[in-house]
Design a protein around this motif. Sequence first.
Motif, PDB file in Angstrom:
ATOM      1  N   PRO A  89       0.822  -1.212   0.000  1.00  0.00           N
ATOM      2  CA  PRO A  89       0.000   0.000   0.000  1.00  0.00           C
ATOM      3  C   PRO A  89       0.861   1.270   0.000  1.00  0.00           C
ATOM      4  O   PRO A  89       1.790   1.394   0.799  1.00  0.00           O
ATOM      5  CB  PRO A  89      -0.803  -0.108   1.301  1.00  0.00           C
ATOM      6  CG  PRO A  89      -0.802  -1.564   1.630  1.00  0.00           C
ATOM      7  CD  PRO A  89       0.514  -2.092   1.131  1.00  0.00           C
ATOM      8  N   GLN A  90       0.544   2.189  -0.899  1.00  0.00           N
ATOM      9  CA  GLN A  90       1.330   3.416  -0.988  1.00  0.00           C
ATOM     10  C   GLN A  90       1.268   4.229   0.294  1.00  0.00           C
ATOM     11  O   GLN A  90       2.264   4.854   0.673  1.00  0.00           O
ATOM     12  CB  GLN A  90       0.889   4.261  -2.180  1.00  0.00           C
ATOM     13  CG  GLN A  90       1.443   3.745  -3.476  1.00  0.00           C
ATOM     14  CD  GLN A  90       1.369   4.787  -4.581  1.00  0.00           C
ATOM     15  OE1 GLN A  90       0.985   5.926  -4.361  1.00  0.00           O
ATOM     16  NE2 GLN A  90       1.728   4.369  -5.771  1.00  0.00           N
ATOM     17  N   ASN A  91       0.129   4.243   0.945  1.00  0.00           N
ATOM     18  CA  ASN A  91       0.046   5.035   2.169  1.00  0.00           C
ATOM     19  C   ASN A  91       1.020   4.536   3.227  1.00  0.00           C
ATOM     20  O   ASN A  91       1.589   5.338   3.974  1.00  0.00           O
ATOM     21  CB  ASN A  91      -1.378   5.069   2.707  1.00  0.00           C
ATOM     22  CG  ASN A  91      -2.255   6.046   1.962  1.00  0.00           C
ATOM     23  OD1 ASN A  91      -1.784   6.786   1.093  1.00  0.00           O
ATOM     24  ND2 ASN A  91      -3.524   6.063   2.279  1.00  0.00           N
ATOM     25  N   ASP A  92       1.244   3.234   3.295  1.00  0.00           N
ATOM     26  CA  ASP A  92       2.221   2.699   4.248  1.00  0.00           C
ATOM     27  C   ASP A  92       3.620   3.197   3.916  1.00  0.00           C
ATOM     28  O   ASP A  92       4.399   3.526   4.815  1.00  0.00           O
ATOM     29  CB  ASP A  92       2.198   1.169   4.261  1.00  0.00           C
ATOM     30  CG  ASP A  92       0.938   0.593   4.872  1.00  0.00           C
ATOM     31  OD1 ASP A  92       0.165   1.362   5.509  1.00  0.00           O
ATOM     32  OD2 ASP A  92       0.715  -0.617   4.719  1.00  0.00           O
ATOM     33  N   SER A  93       3.942   3.259   2.635  1.00  0.00           N
ATOM     34  CA  SER A  93       5.283   3.729   2.271  1.00  0.00           C
ATOM     35  C   SER A  93       5.435   5.225   2.554  1.00  0.00           C
ATOM     36  O   SER A  93       6.520   5.688   2.919  1.00  0.00           O
ATOM     37  CB  SER A  93       5.618   3.390   0.818  1.00  0.00           C
ATOM     38  OG  SER A  93       4.710   3.958  -0.075  1.00  0.00           O
ATOM     39  N   TRP A  94       4.372   5.991   2.431  1.00  0.00           N
ATOM     40  CA  TRP A  94       4.432   7.413   2.786  1.00  0.00           C
ATOM     41  C   TRP A  94       4.624   7.583   4.295  1.00  0.00           C
ATOM     42  O   TRP A  94       5.391   8.441   4.743  1.00  0.00           O
ATOM     43  CB  TRP A  94       3.174   8.145   2.339  1.00  0.00           C
ATOM     44  CG  TRP A  94       3.200   8.544   0.893  1.00  0.00           C
ATOM     45  CD1 TRP A  94       2.482   7.972  -0.120  1.00  0.00           C
ATOM     46  CD2 TRP A  94       3.962   9.595   0.292  1.00  0.00           C
ATOM     47  NE1 TRP A  94       2.755   8.610  -1.315  1.00  0.00           N
ATOM     48  CE2 TRP A  94       3.654   9.612  -1.093  1.00  0.00           C
ATOM     49  CE3 TRP A  94       4.868  10.528   0.783  1.00  0.00           C
ATOM     50  CZ2 TRP A  94       4.234  10.521  -1.972  1.00  0.00           C
ATOM     51  CZ3 TRP A  94       5.440  11.436  -0.097  1.00  0.00           C
ATOM     52  CH2 TRP A  94       5.120  11.429  -1.458  1.00  0.00           C
ATOM     53  N   ILE A  95       3.929   6.786   5.089  1.00  0.00           N
ATOM     54  CA  ILE A  95       4.098   6.845   6.548  1.00  0.00           C
ATOM     55  C   ILE A  95       5.529   6.479   6.915  1.00  0.00           C
ATOM     56  O   ILE A  95       6.171   7.160   7.724  1.00  0.00           O
ATOM     57  CB  ILE A  95       3.069   5.923   7.251  1.00  0.00           C
ATOM     58  CG1 ILE A  95       1.655   6.493   7.087  1.00  0.00           C
ATOM     59  CG2 ILE A  95       3.409   5.742   8.729  1.00  0.00           C
ATOM     60  CD1 ILE A  95       0.539   5.551   7.508  1.00  0.00           C
ATOM     61  N   ALA A  96       6.052   5.422   6.308  1.00  0.00           N
ATOM     62  CA  ALA A  96       7.441   5.022   6.562  1.00  0.00           C
ATOM     63  C   ALA A  96       8.401   6.139   6.163  1.00  0.00           C
ATOM     64  O   ALA A  96       9.356   6.434   6.883  1.00  0.00           O
ATOM     65  CB  ALA A  96       7.759   3.737   5.810  1.00  0.00           C
ATOM     66  N   ALA A  97       8.158   6.757   5.026  1.00  0.00           N
ATOM     67  CA  ALA A  97       9.036   7.832   4.553  1.00  0.00           C
ATOM     68  C   ALA A  97       9.053   9.006   5.528  1.00  0.00           C
ATOM     69  O   ALA A  97      10.112   9.590   5.801  1.00  0.00           O
ATOM     70  CB  ALA A  97       8.595   8.296   3.166  1.00  0.00           C
ATOM     71  N   ALA A  98       7.897   9.366   6.057  1.00  0.00           N
ATOM     72  CA  ALA A  98       7.846  10.472   7.020  1.00  0.00           C
ATOM     73  C   ALA A  98       8.653  10.135   8.271  1.00  0.00           C
ATOM     74  O   ALA A  98       9.421  10.968   8.766  1.00  0.00           O
ATOM     75  CB  ALA A  98       6.398  10.794   7.386  1.00  0.00           C
ATOM     76  N   CYS A  99       8.509   8.916   8.763  1.00  0.00           N
ATOM     77  CA  CYS A  99       9.262   8.502   9.957  1.00  0.00           C
ATOM     78  C   CYS A  99      10.757   8.441   9.679  1.00  0.00           C
ATOM     79  O   CYS A  99      11.569   8.907  10.489  1.00  0.00           O
ATOM     80  CB  CYS A  99       8.755   7.153  10.463  1.00  0.00           C
ATOM     81  SG  CYS A  99       7.091   7.240  11.148  1.00  0.00           S
ATOM     82  N   LEU A 100      11.131   7.874   8.552  1.00  0.00           N
ATOM     83  CA  LEU A 100      12.548   7.782   8.201  1.00  0.00           C
ATOM     84  C   LEU A 100      13.169   9.159   8.012  1.00  0.00           C
ATOM     85  O   LEU A 100      14.296   9.404   8.465  1.00  0.00           O
ATOM     86  CB  LEU A 100      12.728   6.935   6.937  1.00  0.00           C
ATOM     87  CG  LEU A 100      12.505   5.437   7.118  1.00  0.00           C
ATOM     88  CD1 LEU A 100      12.324   4.751   5.774  1.00  0.00           C
ATOM     89  CD2 LEU A 100      13.655   4.816   7.908  1.00  0.00           C
ATOM     90  N   THR A 101      12.461  10.046   7.355  1.00  0.00           N
ATOM     91  CA  THR A 101      12.982  11.397   7.118  1.00  0.00           C
ATOM     92  C   THR A 101      13.286  12.113   8.429  1.00  0.00           C
ATOM     93  O   THR A 101      14.295  12.805   8.550  1.00  0.00           O
ATOM     94  CB  THR A 101      11.977  12.220   6.290  1.00  0.00           C
ATOM     95  OG1 THR A 101      11.807  11.587   5.023  1.00  0.00           O
ATOM     96  CG2 THR A 101      12.453  13.650   6.083  1.00  0.00           C
ATOM     97  N   HIS A 102      12.425  11.922   9.404  1.00  0.00           N
ATOM     98  CA  HIS A 102      12.573  12.619  10.680  1.00  0.00           C
ATOM     99  C   HIS A 102      13.248  11.754  11.749  1.00  0.00           C
ATOM    100  O   HIS A 102      13.308  12.157  12.920  1.00  0.00           O
ATOM    101  CB  HIS A 102      11.205  13.110  11.158  1.00  0.00           C
ATOM    102  CG  HIS A 102      10.616  14.132  10.248  1.00  0.00           C
ATOM    103  ND1 HIS A 102      11.028  15.440  10.236  1.00  0.00           N
ATOM    104  CD2 HIS A 102       9.675  14.026   9.287  1.00  0.00           C
ATOM    105  CE1 HIS A 102      10.360  16.110   9.316  1.00  0.00           C
ATOM    106  NE2 HIS A 102       9.531  15.274   8.722  1.00  0.00           N
ATOM    107  N   ASP A 103      13.755  10.582  11.342  1.00  0.00           N
ATOM    108  CA  ASP A 103      14.438   9.655  12.242  1.00  0.00           C
ATOM    109  C   ASP A 103      13.604   9.354  13.483  1.00  0.00           C
ATOM    110  O   ASP A 103      14.072   9.442  14.614  1.00  0.00           O
ATOM    111  CB  ASP A 103      15.821  10.194  12.632  1.00  0.00           C
ATOM    112  CG  ASP A 103      16.675   9.131  13.310  1.00  0.00           C
ATOM    113  OD1 ASP A 103      16.481   7.925  13.020  1.00  0.00           O
ATOM    114  OD2 ASP A 103      17.524   9.501  14.160  1.00  0.00           O
ATOM    115  N   LEU A 104      12.334   9.013  13.238  1.00  0.00           N
ATOM    116  CA  LEU A 104      11.399   8.703  14.312  1.00  0.00           C
ATOM    117  C   LEU A 104      10.919   7.265  14.201  1.00  0.00           C
ATOM    118  O   LEU A 104      10.710   6.766  13.096  1.00  0.00           O
ATOM    119  CB  LEU A 104      10.185   9.641  14.233  1.00  0.00           C
ATOM    120  CG  LEU A 104      10.463  11.114  14.464  1.00  0.00           C
ATOM    121  CD1 LEU A 104       9.245  11.954  14.076  1.00  0.00           C
ATOM    122  CD2 LEU A 104      10.855  11.364  15.909  1.00  0.00           C
TER     123      LEU A 104
END
Length: 129
Positions: A89-104
């Motif tokens: 699911p694309q939404n899962d990859s967007w959520i992962a990207a937000a967390c990875l970008t902010h190291d959260l």
Amino acid sequence: MDTDVASRLHKNSLPPQLAARIAGRRALLTFVTLGELTKWVEVRHWGNTRRQNFSDWVSGFAVLEGDESVATTWGRIAAQAQLRGQTGPQNDSWIAAACLTHDLPLATLKVKDFQRFVDHNGLRLITAE
């Protein structure tokens, strides 16, 4: 936190193990989670009182925006997943990207949905397990 965790937190039905692990942490929503929760409210045709209660609840969280950095991270991790044949699911990859970008770390109950980002991109999860 992902949408499932946010939803269960809103309904006061978060598993105790996960509730204990996120206690004392600053809970954040991604722009995707906010969008999915908003869709949930709209699809269920909530009345004014429930909408206001939801709005008040959501206002207590900071929202990680979908900015240029998140978009670049998403493009990179989505491409890598596609090249591995691990689309989801694309939404899962967007959520992962937000967390990875902010190291959260990401609080989730759906470990399998995010496991590819743990294994290949270093996403950290907070789970009930």
